[in-house]
Write a protein that holds these residues in place. Sequence first.
Motif, PDB file in Angstrom:
ATOM      1  N   LEU A  33       0.958  -1.235  -0.052  1.00 28.19           N
ATOM      2  CA  LEU A  33      -0.098  -0.093   0.035  1.00 28.19           C
ATOM      3  C   LEU A  33       1.337   0.981  -0.318  1.00 28.19           C
ATOM      4  CD1 LEU A  33      -2.637  -1.370   2.969  1.00 28.19           C
ATOM      5  CD2 LEU A  33      -3.334  -1.539   0.367  1.00 28.19           C
ATOM      6  N   GLU A  34       2.169   1.414  -0.606  1.00 28.60           N
ATOM      7  CA  GLU A  34       2.513   2.373  -0.333  1.00 28.60           C
ATOM      8  C   GLU A  34       2.427   4.173  -1.441  1.00 28.60           C
ATOM      9  OE1 GLU A  34       7.444   3.844  -2.726  1.00 28.60           O
ATOM     10  OE2 GLU A  34       6.574   2.265  -3.093  1.00 28.60           O
ATOM     11  N   LYS A  35       1.937   4.583  -0.691  1.00 24.90           N
ATOM     12  CA  LYS A  35       1.799   5.619  -1.264  1.00 24.90           C
ATOM     13  C   LYS A  35       2.578   7.043  -1.033  1.00 24.90           C
ATOM     14  CE  LYS A  35      -2.072   8.590  -1.456  1.00 24.90           C
ATOM     15  NZ  LYS A  35      -3.691   9.576  -0.612  1.00 24.90           N
ATOM     16  N   ARG A  36       3.372   7.282  -2.155  1.00 24.45           N
ATOM     17  CA  ARG A  36       4.195   9.134  -1.759  1.00 24.45           C
ATOM     18  C   ARG A  36       3.215  10.009  -1.775  1.00 24.45           C
ATOM     19  NH1 ARG A  36       9.590   7.583  -1.667  1.00 24.45           N
ATOM     20  NH2 ARG A  36       9.622   5.051  -2.196  1.00 24.45           N
ATOM     21  N   THR A  37       3.687  10.999  -0.575  1.00 28.02           N
ATOM     22  CA  THR A  37       3.132  11.741  -0.498  1.00 28.02           C
ATOM     23  C   THR A  37       3.750  13.329  -1.333  1.00 28.02           C
ATOM     24  OG1 THR A  37       4.192  12.296   1.633  1.00 28.02           O
ATOM     25  CG2 THR A  37       2.995  10.724   1.504  1.00 28.02           C
ATOM     26  N   GLY A  38       5.258  12.798  -1.219  1.00 34.34           N
ATOM     27  CA  GLY A  38       6.576  14.123  -1.695  1.00 34.34           C
ATOM     28  C   GLY A  38       6.861  15.306  -0.413  1.00 34.34           C
ATOM     29  N   VAL A  39       6.502  14.870   0.708  1.00 35.23           N
ATOM     30  CA  VAL A  39       6.999  15.972   1.381  1.00 35.23           C
ATOM     31  C   VAL A  39       8.132  15.475   1.893  1.00 35.23           C
ATOM     32  CG1 VAL A  39       4.753  15.635   2.412  1.00 35.23           C
ATOM     33  CG2 VAL A  39       6.467  14.285   3.462  1.00 35.23           C
ATOM     34  N   THR A  40       9.272  16.582   2.801  1.00 33.18           N
ATOM     35  CA  THR A  40      10.348  16.455   2.603  1.00 33.18           C
ATOM     36  C   THR A  40      10.748  15.579   4.347  1.00 33.18           C
ATOM     37  OG1 THR A  40      10.202  18.650   4.193  1.00 33.18           O
ATOM     38  CG2 THR A  40      10.895  18.505   1.851  1.00 33.18           C
ATOM     39  N   LYS A  41      12.064  15.322   4.545  1.00 37.26           N
ATOM     40  CA  LYS A  41      12.024  14.487   6.279  1.00 37.26           C
ATOM     41  C   LYS A  41      11.987  16.000   7.064  1.00 37.26           C
ATOM     42  CE  LYS A  41      16.128  12.404   8.272  1.00 37.26           C
ATOM     43  NZ  LYS A  41      17.643  11.892   7.778  1.00 37.26           N
ATOM     44  N   LEU A  43       9.527  17.691   7.152  1.00 41.53           N
ATOM     45  CA  LEU A  43       8.900  18.146   7.877  1.00 41.53           C
ATOM     46  C   LEU A  43       8.082  17.232   8.475  1.00 41.53           C
ATOM     47  CD1 LEU A  43       5.400  19.511   7.525  1.00 41.53           C
ATOM     48  CD2 LEU A  43       5.152  18.058   5.651  1.00 41.53           C
ATOM     49  N   ILE A  44       8.260  15.821   7.622  1.00 42.00           N
ATOM     50  CA  ILE A  44       8.396  14.799   8.556  1.00 42.00           C
ATOM     51  C   ILE A  44       8.006  14.868  10.129  1.00 42.00           C
ATOM     52  CG2 ILE A  44       8.376  12.179   9.124  1.00 42.00           C
ATOM     53  CD1 ILE A  44       8.217  12.477   6.095  1.00 42.00           C
ATOM     54  N   GLU A  45       9.535  15.037  10.244  1.00 39.32           N
ATOM     55  CA  GLU A  45      10.893  15.333  11.310  1.00 39.32           C
ATOM     56  C   GLU A  45       9.604  16.466  12.242  1.00 39.32           C
ATOM     57  OE1 GLU A  45      14.286  15.568  10.595  1.00 39.32           O
ATOM     58  OE2 GLU A  45      15.085  13.224  10.274  1.00 39.32           O
ATOM     59  N   LYS A  46       9.677  17.392  11.921  1.00 38.52           N
ATOM     60  CA  LYS A  46       8.607  18.653  12.237  1.00 38.52           C
ATOM     61  C   LYS A  46       7.485  18.068  13.181  1.00 38.52           C
ATOM     62  CE  LYS A  46       6.547  22.954  12.139  1.00 38.52           C
ATOM     63  NZ  LYS A  46       6.961  24.351  10.903  1.00 38.52           N
ATOM     64  N   GLY A  73       1.895  15.995   7.294  1.00 39.72           N
ATOM     65  CA  GLY A  73       0.944  17.488   7.063  1.00 39.72           C
ATOM     66  C   GLY A  73      -0.257  17.225   6.337  1.00 39.72           C
ATOM     67  N   ASN A  74      -0.865  16.148   6.643  1.00 43.10           N
ATOM     68  CA  ASN A  74      -2.071  16.241   5.982  1.00 43.10           C
ATOM     69  C   ASN A  74      -3.218  16.218   6.649  1.00 43.10           C
ATOM     70  OD1 ASN A  74      -1.939  15.720   2.697  1.00 43.10           O
ATOM     71  ND2 ASN A  74      -0.461  13.845   3.384  1.00 43.10           N
ATOM     72  N   MET A  75      -4.225  15.921   6.724  1.00 44.94           N
ATOM     73  CA  MET A  75      -5.218  16.001   7.778  1.00 44.94           C
ATOM     74  C   MET A  75      -5.608  14.388   8.009  1.00 44.94           C
ATOM     75  SD  MET A  75      -7.813  16.718   9.464  1.00 44.94           S
ATOM     76  CE  MET A  75      -9.617  16.648  10.010  1.00 44.94           C
ATOM     77  N   PRO A  76      -5.543  14.099   9.155  1.00 36.89           N
ATOM     78  CA  PRO A  76      -5.994  12.587   9.520  1.00 36.89           C
ATOM     79  C   PRO A  76      -7.030  11.592   9.742  1.00 36.89           C
ATOM     80  CG  PRO A  76      -4.672  14.278  11.462  1.00 36.89           C
ATOM     81  CD  PRO A  76      -5.340  14.809  10.437  1.00 36.89           C
ATOM     82  N   ARG A  77      -6.868  11.080   8.597  1.00 28.00           N
ATOM     83  CA  ARG A  77      -7.541   9.960   8.256  1.00 28.00           C
ATOM     84  C   ARG A  77      -7.410   8.984   8.755  1.00 28.00           C
ATOM     85  NH1 ARG A  77      -8.460   8.063   2.922  1.00 28.00           N
ATOM     86  NH2 ARG A  77     -10.438   8.757   3.349  1.00 28.00           N
ATOM     87  N   SER A  78      -8.306   7.202   8.482  1.00 25.89           N
ATOM     88  CA  SER A  78      -8.092   6.073   7.987  1.00 25.89           C
ATOM     89  C   SER A  78      -9.449   5.854   7.124  1.00 25.89           C
ATOM     90  CB  SER A  78      -7.192   5.444   9.534  1.00 25.89           C
ATOM     91  OG  SER A  78      -7.778   4.177   9.785  1.00 25.89           O
ATOM     92  N   ASP A  79      -8.152   4.793   5.875  1.00 21.17           N
ATOM     93  CA  ASP A  79      -9.579   4.323   5.475  1.00 21.17           C
ATOM     94  C   ASP A  79     -10.253   2.761   5.850  1.00 21.17           C
ATOM     95  OD1 ASP A  79      -9.419   6.171   3.574  1.00 21.17           O
ATOM     96  OD2 ASP A  79      -7.593   4.405   2.515  1.00 21.17           O
ATOM     97  N   GLN A  80      -8.947   2.165   7.149  1.00 25.41           N
ATOM     98  CA  GLN A  80     -10.013   1.127   7.548  1.00 25.41           C
ATOM     99  C   GLN A  80     -10.451   1.679   9.214  1.00 25.41           C
ATOM    100  OE1 GLN A  80      -6.372  -0.969   9.885  1.00 25.41           O
ATOM    101  NE2 GLN A  80      -6.186   0.372  10.489  1.00 25.41           N
ATOM    102  N   SER A  81     -11.017   3.047   8.976  1.00 19.24           N
ATOM    103  CA  SER A  81     -12.126   3.195  10.251  1.00 19.24           C
ATOM    104  C   SER A  81     -12.337   4.631  10.217  1.00 19.24           C
ATOM    105  CB  SER A  81     -10.493   3.520  11.746  1.00 19.24           C
ATOM    106  OG  SER A  81     -11.574   4.518  12.010  1.00 19.24           O
TER     107      SER A  81
END
Length: 193
Positions: A33-41, A43-46, A73-81
């Motif tokens: 289920l890989e999905k590329r986001t294009g965000v920087t390392k 941003l993720i660490e922040k 950096g996206n709105m938290p969501r879950s396809d399984q919930s």
Amino acid sequence: MGGKGHIFRKKLFQVGSEYKWLGNSGELKEITLEKRTGVTKELIEKRIKLVTTGIDYHLGHRNCEHFAYFVTGNMPRSDQSIWHMFTDHDPFNIQPMINNFDQLREALLRSKHCGPVGLSRGDFENAVFVSQLDDGYYTYHLSHPLGGQHLYITTVEKAKNFESSYNSIVLAYFGAFFGRGEIFSIVRQLRGC
């Protein structure tokens, strides 16, 4: 299950046009289920630093999908919930869950728009069960038609004995029109979401 969430970092290796990760036994495994986001390392660490400590993993409200969306950096969501549809907050930067009466009392006393409300049998009867605290108290919430939010705390469960529970209310706090967000925040902490 029943504990804290854990974050694991895995180094990715490019194999042709795909990326794989190194398993514990040394073999390269495919990313499901890989999905590329294009965000920087950075941003993720922040975003990881924004995650409030002391918040438990929750399958419905704070699972691995919620975390992955949040830190990118996206709105938290879950396809399984579908539970994310019933919340209006980021699940990783709220206050930890309220577990006992003392924590609840402190949260209520910090609220600016909370105070005692006159007890109404009808309002209490329509209040919805929220949670049972570790020390035995039961909490109920009412979204009043006029915009107020009522929070009741009893020593007896309403479903087992309505009269006794109505007579055992130890706190009845309200959220006026301007304070409804405070009550909703406390209700979320009581529910652990």
